[in-house]
Design an enzyme around this catalytic site. Structure first.
Site, PDB file in Angstrom:
ATOM      1  CD  GLU A  35      -2.663   1.510   0.212  1.00  0.00           C
ATOM      2  OE1 GLU A  35      -3.145   0.470  -0.777  1.00  0.00           O
ATOM      3  OE2 GLU A  35      -3.160   2.429  -0.274  1.00  0.00           O
ATOM      4  CG  HIS A  37       5.848   0.329  -3.126  1.00  0.00           C
ATOM      5  ND1 HIS A  37       5.992  -1.008  -2.540  1.00  0.00           N
ATOM      6  CD2 HIS A  37       7.128   0.614  -3.302  1.00  0.00           C
ATOM      7  CE1 HIS A  37       6.997  -1.407  -2.295  1.00  0.00           C
ATOM      8  NE2 HIS A  37       7.690  -0.279  -2.624  1.00  0.00           N
ATOM      9  CE  LYS A 149       9.704   1.617   4.768  1.00  0.00           C
ATOM     10  NZ  LYS A 149      11.210   0.947   4.659  1.00  0.00           N
TER      11      LYS A 149
END
Ligand code: PAF
Length: 281
Positions: A35, A37, A149
């Protein structure tokens, strides 16, 4: 959705699109899409007339003892997800086509690639910069969309784009988390059940640091120590680093006087997870 496997097909398509004055938004990935990406792709969909995604597990960014061979792959599932999310072109080059015999030129990033993952994964960002510059040259995007991230990766790539005058807007998107707070990562698939449960400590450590800052704590040592103590309570957690550094250039700081990023890298067995949060005094 068109699928291109060769750099020459990709480049020809991109040249034609840009010659027509149309825009390209690009999401480079290493596949095993989740999810996180897909949220990058949805954002990119809004940012350009054409959406290109790439899937390439880049050997150049893996060290000798890292998880290149075990990196999860799902070519058919990934293609279906890309189609569903509205990707126009999926670029899936082979290693031989991107790094043919005789390939020898790499991009050497500067001090921003030195600390954090740069220290524990020597050569990693050289590999990332090299592949991303190659992909930018082939895909010719107006905007490249990356996840926060990989905070240091985003900072290194922004620096590279600026330093090499690459005419691309490098956009960073918020971290997407599972319902239990674990940051989405293709590597999560390799966690055992206990490791997966204990991996929740990463976001709890970030929450703790944030609450300390909200309560007035400004000492870097104290914030880092509190996060590390919490992580060490999990018997399967093996800390690679817990560091609080300047949010812009990732340099060392003593006190929190400006936005800083608390960056974590923790191994659970052979699976190394990263997470981070920007803390603002
Ligand atoms: O973040 C990743 O998945 C990779 O580092 C990237 C940017 C696709 C380069 O291989």
């Amino acid at each position: 959705m068109q699928v291109f496997e060769t750099p020459s097909e990709m480049a020809a398509w991109a040249r034609a699109v840009r010659d027509r004055g149309e825009t390209i938004a690009f999401v480079p990935t290493m596949g095993y899409l989740h999810e996180g990406h897909l949220s990058l792709m949805r954002e990119a969909r809004e940012r350009g007339q054409h959406l290109v995604a790439s899937i390439f597990v880049n050997p150049l960014q893996f060290g000798a003892n890292e998880d290149l061979d075990t990196y999860p792959r799902d070519a058919a599932g990934d293609a279906a997800k890309c189609r569903d999310v509205g990707v126009d072109v999926l670029f899936t080059p082979t290693k031989a086509s991107l790094y043919p015999d005789g390939f020898q030129t790499t991009v050497q990033p500067g001090p921003i690639a030195g600390p954090l993952c740069g220290a524990s994964r020597p050569g990693h960002f050289e590999g990332v910069c090299t592949i991303v510059l190659k992909l930018f040259n082939l895909v010719r995007p107006n905007v490249g969309v990356f996840g926060r991230k990989d905070y240091q990766q985003l900072a290194v790539l922004r620096r590279m784009a600026r330093d090499f005058d690459v005419d691309v807007d490098v956009l960073g998107m918020p971290i997407v988390r599972e319902s239990d707070g674990v940051a989405m990562s293709s590597r999560n698939a390799r966690l055992g059940a206990d490791q997966r449960t204990q991996a929740q400590v990463l976001h709890r450590a970030l929450d703790l640091a944030e609450s300390l800052v909200a309560a007035g704590e400004r000492g870097v040592e104290a914030i880092v120590a509190a996060a590390a103590v919490l992580i060490r309570e999990q018997p399967l957690a093996d800390i690679d680093y817990v560091e609080l550094v300047d949010a812009d250039d990732l340099s060392t700081i003593c006190d929190l006087e400006a936005p800083a990023v608390l960056a974590l890298a923790v191994k659970f067995g052979s699976v190394r997870l990263i997470d981070n949060r920007v803390l603002t005094p």
